[in-house]
Write a protein that holds these residues in place. Structure first.
Motif, PDB file in Angstrom:
ATOM      1  N   TYR A 169       0.834  -1.199   0.000  1.00 55.58           N
ATOM      2  CA  TYR A 169       0.000   0.000   0.000  1.00 55.58           C
ATOM      3  C   TYR A 169       0.869   1.250   0.000  1.00 55.58           C
ATOM      4  CZ  TYR A 169      -3.893   3.100   1.273  1.00 55.58           C
ATOM      5  OH  TYR A 169      -4.853   4.096   1.287  1.00 55.58           O
ATOM      6  N   ARG A 170       1.892   1.236   0.829  1.00 49.89           N
ATOM      7  CA  ARG A 170       2.784   2.400   0.969  1.00 49.89           C
ATOM      8  C   ARG A 170       3.483   2.739  -0.352  1.00 49.89           C
ATOM      9  NH1 ARG A 170       5.073   0.593   5.138  1.00 49.89           N
ATOM     10  NH2 ARG A 170       3.810   1.667   6.699  1.00 49.89           N
ATOM     11  N   LYS A 171       3.866   1.712  -1.105  1.00 47.62           N
ATOM     12  CA  LYS A 171       4.544   1.948  -2.378  1.00 47.62           C
ATOM     13  C   LYS A 171       3.635   2.631  -3.388  1.00 47.62           C
ATOM     14  CE  LYS A 171       7.796  -1.916  -1.914  1.00 47.62           C
ATOM     15  NZ  LYS A 171       8.142  -3.285  -2.384  1.00 47.62           N
ATOM     16  N   LYS A 172       2.343   2.305  -3.353  1.00 47.78           N
ATOM     17  CA  LYS A 172       1.405   2.908  -4.302  1.00 47.78           C
ATOM     18  C   LYS A 172       0.911   4.266  -3.842  1.00 47.78           C
ATOM     19  CE  LYS A 172      -0.454  -0.749  -7.150  1.00 47.78           C
ATOM     20  NZ  LYS A 172      -1.651  -1.177  -7.876  1.00 47.78           N
ATOM     21  N   HIS A 173       0.908   4.486  -2.535  1.00 50.82           N
ATOM     22  CA  HIS A 173       0.361   5.728  -1.982  1.00 50.82           C
ATOM     23  C   HIS A 173       1.382   6.301  -0.999  1.00 50.82           C
ATOM     24  CE1 HIS A 173      -3.403   4.442  -3.843  1.00 50.82           C
ATOM     25  NE2 HIS A 173      -3.233   3.271  -3.247  1.00 50.82           N
ATOM     26  N   ALA A 174       2.505   6.690  -1.549  1.00 54.37           N
ATOM     27  CA  ALA A 174       3.662   7.100  -0.744  1.00 54.37           C
ATOM     28  C   ALA A 174       3.394   8.326   0.117  1.00 54.37           C
ATOM     29  CB  ALA A 174       4.860   7.362  -1.659  1.00 54.37           C
ATOM     30  N   ALA A 175       2.470   9.178  -0.297  1.00 50.99           N
ATOM     31  CA  ALA A 175       2.205  10.408   0.459  1.00 50.99           C
ATOM     32  C   ALA A 175       1.267  10.181   1.640  1.00 50.99           C
ATOM     33  CB  ALA A 175       1.616  11.467  -0.472  1.00 50.99           C
ATOM     34  N   ALA A 176       0.681   8.997   1.722  1.00 52.51           N
ATOM     35  CA  ALA A 176      -0.295   8.735   2.771  1.00 52.51           C
ATOM     36  C   ALA A 176       0.390   8.375   4.084  1.00 52.51           C
ATOM     37  CB  ALA A 176      -1.219   7.599   2.346  1.00 52.51           C
ATOM     38  N   LYS A 177      -0.092   8.914   5.182  1.00 53.46           N
ATOM     39  CA  LYS A 177       0.377   8.524   6.506  1.00 53.46           C
ATOM     40  C   LYS A 177      -0.385   7.269   6.927  1.00 53.46           C
ATOM     41  CE  LYS A 177       0.628   9.923  11.359  1.00 53.46           C
ATOM     42  NZ  LYS A 177       0.266  10.953  12.376  1.00 53.46           N
ATOM     43  N   ILE A 178       0.361   6.204   7.206  1.00 56.94           N
ATOM     44  CA  ILE A 178      -0.272   4.929   7.563  1.00 56.94           C
ATOM     45  C   ILE A 178      -0.003   4.618   9.026  1.00 56.94           C
ATOM     46  CG2 ILE A 178      -0.392   2.464   7.066  1.00 56.94           C
ATOM     47  CD1 ILE A 178       0.608   3.083   4.261  1.00 56.94           C
ATOM     48  N   THR A 179      -1.061   4.351   9.760  1.00 58.60           N
ATOM     49  CA  THR A 179      -0.955   3.990  11.171  1.00 58.60           C
ATOM     50  C   THR A 179      -1.480   2.579  11.360  1.00 58.60           C
ATOM     51  OG1 THR A 179      -1.345   6.290  11.809  1.00 58.60           O
ATOM     52  CG2 THR A 179      -1.600   4.610  13.519  1.00 58.60           C
ATOM     53  N   GLN A 180      -0.650   1.716  11.941  1.00 57.40           N
ATOM     54  CA  GLN A 180      -1.085   0.342  12.223  1.00 57.40           C
ATOM     55  C   GLN A 180      -0.833   0.034  13.682  1.00 57.40           C
ATOM     56  OE1 GLN A 180       1.266  -2.957  12.271  1.00 57.40           O
ATOM     57  NE2 GLN A 180      -0.571  -3.630  13.380  1.00 57.40           N
ATOM     58  N   SER A 181      -1.847  -0.493  14.343  1.00 56.23           N
ATOM     59  CA  SER A 181      -1.719  -0.871  15.749  1.00 56.23           C
ATOM     60  C   SER A 181      -2.358  -2.231  15.965  1.00 56.23           C
ATOM     61  CB  SER A 181      -2.383   0.183  16.654  1.00 56.23           C
ATOM     62  OG  SER A 181      -3.766   0.288  16.355  1.00 56.23           O
ATOM     63  N   ALA A 182      -2.144  -2.805  17.142  1.00 57.33           N
ATOM     64  CA  ALA A 182      -2.701  -4.119  17.456  1.00 57.33           C
ATOM     65  C   ALA A 182      -3.205  -4.135  18.892  1.00 57.33           C
ATOM     66  CB  ALA A 182      -1.650  -5.201  17.248  1.00 57.33           C
ATOM     67  N   THR A 183      -4.271  -4.892  19.125  1.00 54.22           N
ATOM     68  CA  THR A 183      -4.838  -5.021  20.468  1.00 54.22           C
ATOM     69  C   THR A 183      -5.604  -6.328  20.571  1.00 54.22           C
ATOM     70  OG1 THR A 183      -6.337  -4.022  22.093  1.00 54.22           O
ATOM     71  CG2 THR A 183      -6.933  -3.778  19.780  1.00 54.22           C
ATOM     72  N   GLN A 184      -5.725  -6.850  21.785  1.00 59.34           N
ATOM     73  CA  GLN A 184      -6.604  -7.976  22.027  1.00 59.34           C
ATOM     74  C   GLN A 184      -7.973  -7.497  22.499  1.00 59.34           C
ATOM     75  OE1 GLN A 184      -4.807 -10.815  24.678  1.00 59.34           O
ATOM     76  NE2 GLN A 184      -3.164 -11.338  23.252  1.00 59.34           N
ATOM     77  N   GLN A 185      -8.062  -6.224  22.818  1.00 59.16           N
ATOM     78  CA  GLN A 185      -9.302  -5.649  23.344  1.00 59.16           C
ATOM     79  C   GLN A 185     -10.021  -4.871  22.238  1.00 59.16           C
ATOM     80  OE1 GLN A 185     -10.060  -6.488  26.539  1.00 59.16           O
ATOM     81  NE2 GLN A 185      -8.134  -7.637  26.509  1.00 59.16           N
ATOM     82  N   ILE A 186     -10.420  -5.563  21.193  1.00 57.79           N
ATOM     83  CA  ILE A 186     -11.051  -4.901  20.051  1.00 57.79           C
ATOM     84  C   ILE A 186     -12.305  -4.148  20.482  1.00 57.79           C
ATOM     85  CG2 ILE A 186     -12.216  -5.269  17.846  1.00 57.79           C
ATOM     86  CD1 ILE A 186      -9.256  -5.647  17.557  1.00 57.79           C
TER      87      ILE A 186
END
Length: 462
Positions: A83-100
Motif C-alpha cells: 500500500y505504501r509503495k502505491k500511496h507514498a504520500a499517505a500517513k499509515i498507522t497500524q496498531s494491534a490489540t486484544q481488546q477490540i
C-alpha cells in the motif's frame, strides 16, 4: 465469524467466548455503534484509474487495527508495504490489540473508527449489532476490482469457495475472512506407512482399518471430551458426504427436519460403530483439546478431531517424522451425494471496513493488497495456515499438515462446506456438541442423537 482455534489464539475458539460473555460485553452487544443507522463519511477520494480502482486520494491517511492474537502482526507488514509503495504520500498507522471491543466500540459510537478493523478474538465487537446498525461498508466493490497481482483477474475470482458466503449478512458482503482452514480429523501418514495401512475411501474399509488399529493396541479414536464440539466437524463431514449441501444447509439454518433427515441419520448410524465397538480411547471424555492431541501424537489413538491449527498448536510436541494429514470422509454408501475428497473448510480471521471510517476507499485498497498473491503467501508463511486467496501457495518448507490441507483443498475443488451453527446460535452449538460427547461415550445412539439435536434445534428456532 471467528474460526474456532485454541485459547492461545482466542479467535479460534470464539465458541467458548460467546458462551461466556462478560457483563460489559453483554451490555454493549445491543449498541455496537450507538444504535444509530450509520451513513458513510465523505471519504477523501481521487480519480479511479488503472492501479487505483477505488480512487484513493494519494495523501489520505490510513488507519489499520489488527487483532493481537496467535497469528501475530508480522503478516500485515507486506500489505502495508504494498500500500505504501502505491500511496507514498499517505500517513499509515497500524496498531494491534486484544481488546477490540473495549478500544474500538467507543470510536464506532463517536463516528471516528479506524479504516480497517481485524474484528477477531474473544473481545470482538458483536457482529449482530454491527450488521443491525448498518455499521459496516459493503465489500462488493472489492470483488469486482482487478486483483493486485494480476489485473486481468478480479479479486473475487481469487477467493476460495465459501469466503463470500461466510462474510455475507443480510444479503450484503461485509466481512472479509482472511484465513482459510480445514476441519475434521487427523491421522499420521508415517504410522500408516509403518503398519502398512492405507487410508480408506469406503466406510467398510474404514471400519476394517479401525479393527486393525485396535488389534495393534491403538485406540482408533480419541477426542476432547471437555470440548465435544470438535466432533461436530467430522460428523458433519460424514453427513455432507452422504447427503450433500442440502442437509448441511438445513442444519445451518435450523430447519425443522435437519438432523432427522434420513440421510443425516444414516451417516450418524455409520459412525455409531466407533463407540459401539469400544474404539474410543478410554478416558477421552475427561480430556481437553491438547490432552487428546497428545494421546494422538504419542500413538495411543489413530484419529483425533481438529482443525488446521492442530500442528502449530502442538509445536515441539509433534514427533519428528510424524507427518500428520487431514482426513477425508470415506463413502458411506453407493448413494452418497458427494465424492471422496469432500472437505469441511471455512474462512476465518475477519476484517471489516466501518461505514463511517474516514478513508473507506483506502480500506478497500488495503484489503486488495492483503489479497495479493504476495501478501497472502506471506500470511501463510508467517501464520502457518492458508489464506482465502486460492492462488497463494505454502512455502517450500511448510509443515506436513499444512501441505496436506492444501492438497486436500485442491482435490476437493468446490466440494467443500462450512458449519455456521456456532456463529448463528452459540448455545445451540454447545448443547448439540454435548450430545455428541454423550454419543462418543456410548451413552446415546445415533437415532437418539438425531432426535435430541432436532429437538434442541426446534427450540432454538422458536
Amino acid at each position: 465469524m471467528n474460526d474456532r482455534f485454541p485459547p492461545s489464539r482466542p479467535g479460534r475458539r470464539s465458541v467458548l467466548a460467546m458462551l461466556a460473555l462478560t457483563p460489559v460485553a453483554g451490555a454493549l452487544a445491543g449498541c455496537a455503534t450507538g444504535g444509530s443507522r450509520q451513513s458513510p463519511a465523505a471519504a477523501p477520494t481521487g480519480s479511479a484509474q488503472a492501479g487505483n480502482p477505488f480512487g484513493v486520494a494519494s495523501d489520505a491517511p490510513l488507519e489499520v487495527v489488527v487483532f493481537d492474537g496467535g497469528y501475530g502482526q508480522e503478516y500485515i507488514k507486506v500489505p502495508l508495504d504494498l500500500y505504501r509503495k502505491k500511496h507514498a504520500a499517505a500517513k499509515i498507522t497500524q496498531s494491534a490489540t486484544q481488546q477490540i471491543q473495549q478500544s474500538l466500540q467507543p470510536r464506532f459510537v463517536a463516528g471516528n473508527p479506524p479504516d480497517v478493523v481485524n474484528n477477531s478474538g474473544s473481545n470482538a465487537i458483536d457482529y449482530g449489532a454491527l450488521v443491525g446498525d448498518k455499521a459496516l461498508l459493503s465489500l462488493a466493490p472489492l470483488l469486482t476490482a482487478p486483483s493486485w497481482s494480476d489485473p486481468a483477474v478480479t479479486v473475487g475470482d481469487t477467493l476460495r469457495p465459501g469466503v463470500v458466503q461466510v462474510g455475507t449478512h443480510d444479503g450484503q458482503f461485509v466481512v472479509l475472512n482472511y484465513s482459510y482452514g480445514a476441519y475434521g480429523a487427523w491421522y499420521s501418514t508415517s504410522l500408516f506407512e509403518e503398519k502398512g495401512w492405507t487410508y480408506p475411501q469406503t466406510w467398510d474399509d474404514y471400519l476394517g482399518l479401525c479393527d486393525k488399529m485396535a488389534t495393534a493396541g491403538i485406540a482408533p479414536w480419541t477426542y476432547p471430551g471437555q470440548f465435544p464440539y470438535y466432533m461436530f466437524w467430522w460428523l458433519a463431514s460424514l453427513i455432507y458426504k452422504a447427503a450433500g449441501p442440502e442437509v448441511i444447509d438445513k442444519i445451518n439454518n435450523l430447519a425443522p427436519d435437519a438432523w432427522t433427515d434420513d440421510r443425516a441419520v444414516a451417516a450418524l448410524r455409520a459412525f455409531e460403530a466407533i463407540p459401539a465397538n469400544g474404539w474410543v480411547l478410554k478416558g477421552s471424555s475427561g480430556l481437553n483439546h491438547t490432552d487428546a492431541q497428545m494421546q494422538f501424537l504419542n500413538g495411543k489413538a489413530g484419529f483425533v478431531p481438529g482443525g488446521s491449527w492442530l500442528e502449530n498448536e502442538m509445536g515441539d510436541s509433534v514427533p519428528k517424522g510424524f507427518d500428520m494429514a487431514i482426513c477425508r470422509a470415506p463413502s458411506i454408501g453407493k448413494d452418497d451425494v458427494k465424492p471422496f475428497g469432500s472437505l469441511c473448510a471455512k474462512a476465518g480471521e475477519p476484517y471489516v471496513i466501518p461505514r463511517s471510517a474516514a478513508n473507506t476507499a483506502g480500506g478497500l485498497e488495503f484489503l486488495r493488497a492483503m489479497l495479493s498473491t504476495e501478501g497472502a503467501e506471506n500470511f501463510i508463511a508467517k501464520a502457518g495456515t492458508l489464506s482465502s486467496n486460492r492462488d497463494a501457495k505454502p512455502p517450500k518448507d511448510a509443515k506436513h499438515g499444512l501441505t496436506s490441507i492444501d492438497a486436500a483443498l485442491k482435490e476437493a475443488g468446490d466440494n467443500v462446506f462450512g458449519i455456521t451453527v456456532d456463529t448463528r446460535d452459540s448455545r445451540l452449538w454447545k448443547d448439540i456438541a454435548n450430545l455428541m460427547g454423550r454419543f462418543m461415550n456410548g451413552d446415546i445412539k445415533a437415532d437418539q442423537l438425531a432426535k435430541q439435536a432436532q429437538s434442541l434445534t426446534d427450540k432454538a428456532r422458536g
